[in-house]
Motif scaffolding. Structure first.
Motif, mmCIF file in Angstrom:
data_model
loop_
_atom_site.group_PDB
_atom_site.id
_atom_site.type_symbol
_atom_site.label_atom_id
_atom_site.label_comp_id
_atom_site.label_asym_id
_atom_site.label_seq_id
_atom_site.Cartn_x
_atom_site.Cartn_y
_atom_site.Cartn_z
ATOM 1 N N ALA A 157 7.577 -0.214 12.554
ATOM 2 C CA ALA A 157 6.155 -0.066 12.200
ATOM 3 C C ALA A 157 5.880 -0.329 10.723
ATOM 4 N N TRP A 158 6.706 0.225 9.848
ATOM 5 C CA TRP A 158 6.437 0.065 8.423
ATOM 6 C C TRP A 158 6.753 -1.356 7.965
ATOM 7 N N ARG A 159 7.635 -2.046 8.694
ATOM 8 C CA ARG A 159 7.889 -3.458 8.369
ATOM 9 C C ARG A 159 6.676 -4.313 8.716
ATOM 10 N N PHE A 160 5.943 -3.903 9.754
ATOM 11 C CA PHE A 160 4.768 -4.681 10.162
ATOM 12 C C PHE A 160 3.664 -4.646 9.104
ATOM 13 N N VAL A 161 3.608 -3.582 8.313
ATOM 14 C CA VAL A 161 2.549 -3.485 7.299
ATOM 15 C C VAL A 161 3.081 -3.758 5.894
ATOM 16 N N ASP A 162 4.336 -4.161 5.795
ATOM 17 C CA ASP A 162 4.932 -4.496 4.503
ATOM 18 C C ASP A 162 4.535 -5.916 4.115
ATOM 19 N N ARG A 163 4.011 -6.069 2.923
ATOM 20 C CA ARG A 163 3.618 -7.377 2.409
ATOM 21 C C ARG A 163 4.367 -7.626 1.108
ATOM 22 N N ASP A 164 5.482 -8.340 1.231
ATOM 23 C CA ASP A 164 6.313 -8.652 0.052
ATOM 24 C C ASP A 164 6.697 -7.395 -0.714
ATOM 25 N N GLY A 165 7.126 -6.375 0.044
ATOM 26 C CA GLY A 165 7.591 -5.151 -0.591
ATOM 27 C C GLY A 165 6.499 -4.160 -0.925
ATOM 28 N N GLU A 166 5.255 -4.480 -0.610
ATOM 29 C CA GLU A 166 4.138 -3.575 -0.881
ATOM 30 C C GLU A 166 3.493 -3.143 0.437
ATOM 31 N N ILE A 167 3.004 -1.902 0.471
ATOM 32 C CA ILE A 167 2.409 -1.334 1.680
ATOM 33 C C ILE A 167 0.977 -0.923 1.368
ATOM 34 N N TYR A 168 0.045 -1.442 2.155
ATOM 35 C CA TYR A 168 -1.371 -1.180 1.898
ATOM 36 C C TYR A 168 -2.062 -0.404 3.016
ATOM 37 N N GLY A 169 -1.318 0.131 3.950
ATOM 38 C CA GLY A 169 -1.962 0.904 4.991
ATOM 39 C C GLY A 169 -0.957 1.743 5.748
#
Length: 523
Positions: A161-173
């Motif tokens: 789940a957290w990989r799905f919202v990871d954007r280049d090492g940053e998490i925005y949701g």
């Protein structure tokens, strides 16, 4: 004497205050050693608790924009009063009907008037990604760190789940965790029985059954007043479950090794051809493209339509609704085989994300994350799903929960919206109002979906070039899909159009980025 008396009183009060302070410090140290979790241990932003266990800290006020799936709830009812008490929150929620949420979401993004927390339906939506790039939302990865202070959000999350919202090492949701097994195609079995037809097992049989239903008067009114299939999610009217049967959820590559997006996938083109055939045979309503998401459910739930895709658990609810006017109604879930495999779509385990406004103070961001951490437990899930014993349900002789009238009103889908919800693999197939035997049968019949179904990889993959480019084509693409389904464009013309878009340099670049992202994700 008077002076001495006052002095003694002062000494007594000072002694008492000193004793209280020492006692409080010892208790705080003991709690920290035992728990080590922000959901259980006061931090610098938290207050104390009284003898009843209620927090003495000022309640956390959170403004939210969330989807609504039934009537607007009374935020002062039994459930919401107890929920806000347990979480020490005051929730100011703007409820938006689920069928209108995407439109509302885009309007809010364009206005810049963000609430503290807003649900994003699609973590890869180009408009959302642009808003993130423009600094609209808080990068919460800096606070989550290695999740050592957020064990519930770590351990009770859906796989990946957290990989799905990871954007280049940053998490925005904060992802909203949902079972992979979720969507199911429903059909009126009583109408099939009335026409002497078996339950369809293939996409081809399904099309034949729908054509018979809309032309042979299965409801016995003497008129052709039945509707075939109504789509669930607007736009083109094509649900990804159908596309799965044509291979559109399997990776496909162009001649340069780029990974072709679902919207331009050869399997999606075949799915459009299938829906074109449904339309020609009258199995889709003529005005399908103008019917809202809310209206599609109303058409099925009111007994006018033959088939509909929605959460598996809703089959019992729909059947009960239809039986109010048609006591013989029977709704069943069907699994169809397509040319390229089962028409079964799995969810990624993430249903959108809860986004935090970038206008929040660091203190408030941490308190909201603590609220998500505290509620992401099995205990809170039980409360969200069943309510409170003695108020929303009773236990029968076998220990099974039996929902009562208060529970039927207060415990709906909307209570699930303001928190991530701890992950399990059954609750989108389980109707708490249905008999135990019914739920057991449904769970048994759909358990194999996890083995045969497919996840759309573009539910979690993103590519910068796609984000920048696709919005220029999206309206035209959707229009061409609809024109082809209704017969205003030939399949040859549609295929040529799709091929022309695929060959554009910027699309070629996006496909390369998708291929790299896909390989990196599953390494």
């Amino acid at each position: 004497m008077k002076t001495k008396t006052i002095s003694r009183r002062k000494m007594v009060w000072l002694y008492l205050l000193f004793a209280i302070m020492i006692s409080g410090l010892l208790a705080a140290c003991s709690d920290t050693e035992e728990t080590g979790s922000p959901s259980q241990t006061p931090n610098e932003n938290e207050g104390t608790v009284n003898e009843e266990g209620a927090s003495e800290e000022e309640p956390l006020e959170i403004s939210m924009i969330l989807p609504l799936f039934e009537e607007v709830p009374d935020m002062n009812n039994h459930f919401w009063t107890e929920f806000q008490k347990r979480t020490n929150t005051v929730l100011d929620i703007e409820w938006v009907p689920s069928g209108d949420f995407s439109t509302k979401f885009d309007l809010v993004l364009s206005s810049g008037a963000l609430p503290d927390v807003m649900w994003a339906p699609n973590v890869n939506d180009p408009n959302l990604l642009r808003a993130i790039n423009n600094g609209a939302f808080t990068e919460i990865g800096q606070y989550l760190g290695d999740f050592s202070n957020y064990p519930n959000l770590r351990d009770n999350a859906a796989p990946n789940a957290w990989r799905f919202v990871d954007r280049d090492g940053e998490i925005y949701g904060v992802p909203r965790f949902r079972p992979a097994i979720d969507q199911g195609l429903k059909i009126r079995k009583d109408w099939l029985d009335n026409l002497g037809l078996p339950i369809p097992t293939t996409l081809e049989e399904f099309a034949d059954a729908l054509e018979a239903i809309v032309t042979q008067d299965p409801n016995g009114t003497g008129q052709n007043d039945t509707i075939g299939h109504v789509h669930s999610y607007g736009g083109t009217g094509i649900h990804a479950a159908f596309a799965a049967g044509f291979g559109a959820l399997d990776p496909a590559y162009d001649s340069d090794g780029g990974m072709i997006h679902y919207n331009l996938h050869p399997g999606f083109v075949k799915t459009v051809d299938y829906f074109r055939d449904l339309y020609e045979r009258g199995a889709l309503p003529k005005e399908f493209v103008t019917i809202s998401q809310t209206q599609t459910q109303e058409l099925f739930e009111s007994g006018q339509a033959a088939s509909y895709i929605r959460n598996i658990w809703r089959a019992w609810m729909f059947e009960e609704s239809i039986q109010r006017t048609d006591p013989e109604a029977e709704v069943v879930i069907v699994e169809l085989e397509g040319p390229e495999g089962p028409a079964v779509q799995l969810e990624s385990g993430v249903y959108g994300a809860l986004m935090l406004s970038n206008q929040l103070s660091e203190e408030k961001v941490k308190r909201i994350l603590d609220y998500f951490e505290m509620t992401n437990t099995d205990e809170f899930f039980e409360m969200i799903f069943f309510g409170i014993e003695g108020i929303h349900y009773e236990l029968d002789e076998s220990g099974e929960r039996v929902m009562n009238e208060v529970g039927d009103v207060e415990i709906g889908t909307s209570v699930q919206q303001p928190l991530p919800l701890t992950y399990n693999d059954w609750w989108k197939s389980y109707d708490k109002n249905a008999p135990k035997e019914y739920n057991e049968t449904v769970l048994e019949d759909t358990a194999h979906y996890s083995e045969v179904g497919k996840v759309n990889p573009f539910a979690y993959l993103t590519a910068p070039t796609w984000v920048d480019t696709w919005p220029r084509y999206q309206n035209e693409w959707e229009s061409r899909v609809v024109e082809t389904i209704v017969g205003n464009m030939t399949m040859d013309e549609f295929e040529a159009y799709i091929e022309s878009v695929r060959e554009k340099p910027e699309m070629k670049q996006a496909f390369q980025e998708f291929a790299e992202a896909y390989e990196a994700f599953w390494k």
